[in-house]
Write an enzyme that holds these catalytic residues in place. Sequence first.
Site, PDB file in Angstrom:
ATOM      1  CB  SER A  38       1.729   0.847   3.394  1.00 57.91           C
ATOM      2  OG  SER A  38       0.309   0.226   2.974  1.00 57.91           O
ATOM      3  N   GLY A  39       4.652   1.261   3.421  1.00 57.37           N
ATOM      4  CA  GLY A  39       5.892   2.230   3.719  1.00 57.37           C
ATOM      5  C   GLY A  39       7.351   1.803   3.150  1.00 57.37           C
ATOM      6  CB  SER A  40      10.495   3.330   3.058  1.00 60.11           C
ATOM      7  OG  SER A  40      10.663   3.636   4.631  1.00 60.11           O
ATOM      8  CB  THR A  41      10.683  -0.889   6.169  1.00 68.19           C
ATOM      9  OG1 THR A  41      11.066   0.457   6.791  1.00 68.19           O
ATOM     10  CG2 THR A  41      11.476  -2.001   6.785  1.00 68.19           C
ATOM     11  CB  ALA A  96       5.792   0.929  13.444  1.00 70.60           C
ATOM     12  CG  ASP A  97       4.779   6.359  11.256  1.00 68.12           C
ATOM     13  OD1 ASP A  97       5.597   6.411  10.235  1.00 68.12           O
ATOM     14  OD2 ASP A  97       3.588   6.466  11.241  1.00 68.12           O
ATOM     15  CE  LYS A 107       1.069  -0.111  10.882  1.00 67.68           C
ATOM     16  NZ  LYS A 107       2.173   0.172  10.146  1.00 67.68           N
ATOM     17  N   GLY A 108       0.681   5.229  10.284  1.00 66.89           N
ATOM     18  CA  GLY A 108      -0.132   5.964   9.417  1.00 66.89           C
ATOM     19  C   GLY A 108       0.556   7.423   9.100  1.00 66.89           C
ATOM     20  CD  GLU A 116      -0.324   0.972   7.417  1.00 66.14           C
ATOM     21  OE1 GLU A 116       0.609   1.293   6.396  1.00 66.14           O
ATOM     22  OE2 GLU A 116      -0.480   1.573   8.602  1.00 66.14           O
TER      23      GLU A 116
END
Length: 248
Positions: A38-41, A96-97, A107-108, A116
Amino acid sequence: MSTTNSSLTNGVENAKRVAAFTAANNFVQNGYVIGVGSGSTIEYAVERIAERVEAENLKVTCVPTSFQARELILKYKLSLSDLDRHSKLDVAIDGADEVDEQFTLIKGGGGCLTQEKIVAAAAKKFVVIADFRKKSTNLGENWKKGIPIEVVPMAILQIQNKIKEKYGGICTIRLAKSKAGPVITDNGMMIVDWQFDKSHNWSEVHQFIKLIPGVVETGIFFNMADIVIYGTENGQSDIKANTTVLTK
């Protein structure tokens, strides 16, 4: 937006694209079952996988980590499945953050940490894709929003108190931006963000928090990433292999 800010934004997006395309080009093969993060990348990775499916006639199956990931898989017309039908994955690709020098992840940030982690643990190889801003020597160096912890709503106060008593820092309930009240996860739970004030033994921290009644999962991904691919500021990919990761 100023020219400087616009250039930075373009540079970050290009770095995300480079990292994602590198993962899709090098760690996806015909017949693979792929965990999609998940996420923008991640959208760039799914885009590239779809291009390869079309150009190379690849047969791949995708297992999502969130509602967002599911929608991406459907958007790009890839084969959708789940862990009930495919309990073992060939590879999981996720963002990853933050990533430290020991390959420990936070993450999260998008609220999907539990799914995830489940998908990453089911994969033979876990490949993390990130832009250059996510690379740190120690956790907390660049990511300032804390470690996400998914929790059962009725236990929030007890969880906050136990973490603060043990490790200090600040624990806050994550509030939604477009609605009144807290963020609700895909699992119907809530999220506490723990902003820590010093470095810790992250394996021990994860174990302690995970054992608090009411904690569903933590956003500490310890000894899970096999490969981390950074998109750099100059548009290149920097691939790091974790030689100490446990065999899955």
